[in-house]
Scaffold this active site. Sequence first.
Site, short mmCIF file in Angstrom:
data_model
loop_
_atom_site.label_atom_id
_atom_site.label_comp_id
_atom_site.label_asym_id
_atom_site.label_seq_id
_atom_site.Cartn_x
_atom_site.Cartn_y
_atom_site.Cartn_z
N GLU A 171 -5.83 57.28 -17.16
CA GLU A 171 -5.55 58.22 -18.25
C GLU A 171 -6.23 57.86 -19.57
OE1 GLU A 171 -1.32 58.82 -18.59
OE2 GLU A 171 -1.16 59.66 -16.58
N GLU A 354 -0.53 59.97 -9.50
CA GLU A 354 0.81 59.89 -10.06
C GLU A 354 1.45 61.26 -10.04
OE1 GLU A 354 1.37 58.18 -14.01
OE2 GLU A 354 -0.04 56.57 -13.54
C1 FCB Z 1 1.81 58.38 -17.12
C2 FCB Z 1 1.46 56.92 -17.10
C3 FCB Z 1 2.45 56.04 -16.41
C4 FCB Z 1 3.88 56.51 -16.61
C5 FCB Z 1 4.02 57.99 -16.37
C6 FCB Z 1 5.42 58.51 -16.53
O1 FCB Z 1 1.23 58.97 -18.25
O2 FCB Z 1 0.21 56.70 -16.48
O3 FCB Z 1 2.24 54.72 -16.82
O4 FCB Z 1 4.36 56.10 -17.82
O5 FCB Z 1 3.16 58.69 -17.22
#
Ligand code: FCB
Length: 447
Positions: A171, A354
């Site tokens: 990110e 994620e």
């Molecule tokens: C993302 C991050 C991760 C976590 C999630 C909820 O932005 O990569 O570390 O905090 O959100």
Amino acid sequence: MTFELPHNSPLTKPGFIYGVATAAFQIEGANTADGRCESIWDRFCATPDKVHNGDDGAIACDHYHRLEQDLDLIQSLGMDAYRFSVAWPRIEPAPDQWNEAGFEFYERLIDGLIARGIKPYLTLYHWDLPQYLEDKGGWINRETAYRFVRYAEKITERFGNKVVSYCTFNEPLCTAFVGYRWGIHAPGYADHKLGYQAAHHVLLAHGLALPYMRKNAPEAEHGIVLNFTPAYPHEDTAADLEAVEYSDDADGFWFLHPLMTAEYPSRVVQQDAVFMPVILPGDMEIIARPIDFLGINYYSRRVVKANAQGLPEQVHNEHPKTDIGWEIYPDGLTHLTQKITRCYARLPPLLITENGAADNTEPENGEINDTMRVNYYQQHLLAVHNAIESGVDIRGYFAWSLMDNFEWAYGYSMRFGIVYVDYQNQQRTLKRSGQSWQQFLQHRTTR
Ligand code: FCB
């Protein structure tokens, strides 16, 4: 309770990878063990009013000392893969000092995964920059990109093909924009120009590191992970639809577009002309070097309308939200991956790196009935199914997160784990969602 997928879904094929994800600073603790140096997140946590409740990462989930037990946990879930990050401050605690004890910790982690039949997915940078680099300007300083290359080189030299998948950055939007442009994350600057410059240097570092990573780990795949909060129009008007495009370009596409085309999105370049970064000749071609996979982090969408200047303004709605206030919108994941696929002919295969929900359900009689999270996963797995059925190439899915952990500016107040962590005694308890994953993975290929 388990997850249901249509019969013969591509998500039930043996080659589809399922994993859980974490990040070093969020779980490890042991912030002074083995010579680790201070990171920008240690500094940020120690700065008043930056992190909820003054929480910090000093102990977190004490994963550093509970490594074997946590690896057993991942194995007991039946996961194919584990996505974790390496703390640069453990590896290079002072400029050009490569710390053997730091390497050994991650070596035990990687070897422990392999011994348990779990594939290591390694992220080089999940936000914890050594503070000594920040003292010299951090990601605003072009030199940091070259320092990252040395670090990436050392890690891939040491672990080589043992790691199946290397990600340069998790990110970049959060590192650069949330950290340097909006001031919500470390190092806490709130300046548009700094944000864009940091973003450019992060992307540059990614592109510069790739050839070294490929040389040291030729059989591994190499890529990057981007986050997206795709926009939807408040009303079906031309102005709102244009605001949607602008919002996407200013968000995840600010990073994806240059990776795919060697150019920043033009509508934002024009609008924010005064904030544009210094770009040296050749930078954009370096940024656009081919990658083997693109990781997508998806949690939610945003609804926007055009303001008087025609720019996006977020509109809030009453739809169901997770405990962190993010709207639950599974179709967003389908639409986003479809849009990315439509836009870029040279797109590599996608991984959902994620996806998950903040569901702060507490234990009751020893059980954690996090049904909102169970439903969230169920709906988003279907969204991935729908995307693949429509022609999107998605190869795997990682749940965020293995266990409750330090949720950045929210401290420990938001729980994203499929495993509950009692921070008083560090006990781990499988939540209802964890059990659902376990059952699903046990039976997935017979569906
Ligand atoms: C993302 C991050 C991760 C976590 C999630 C909820 O932005 O990569 O570390 O905090 O959100």
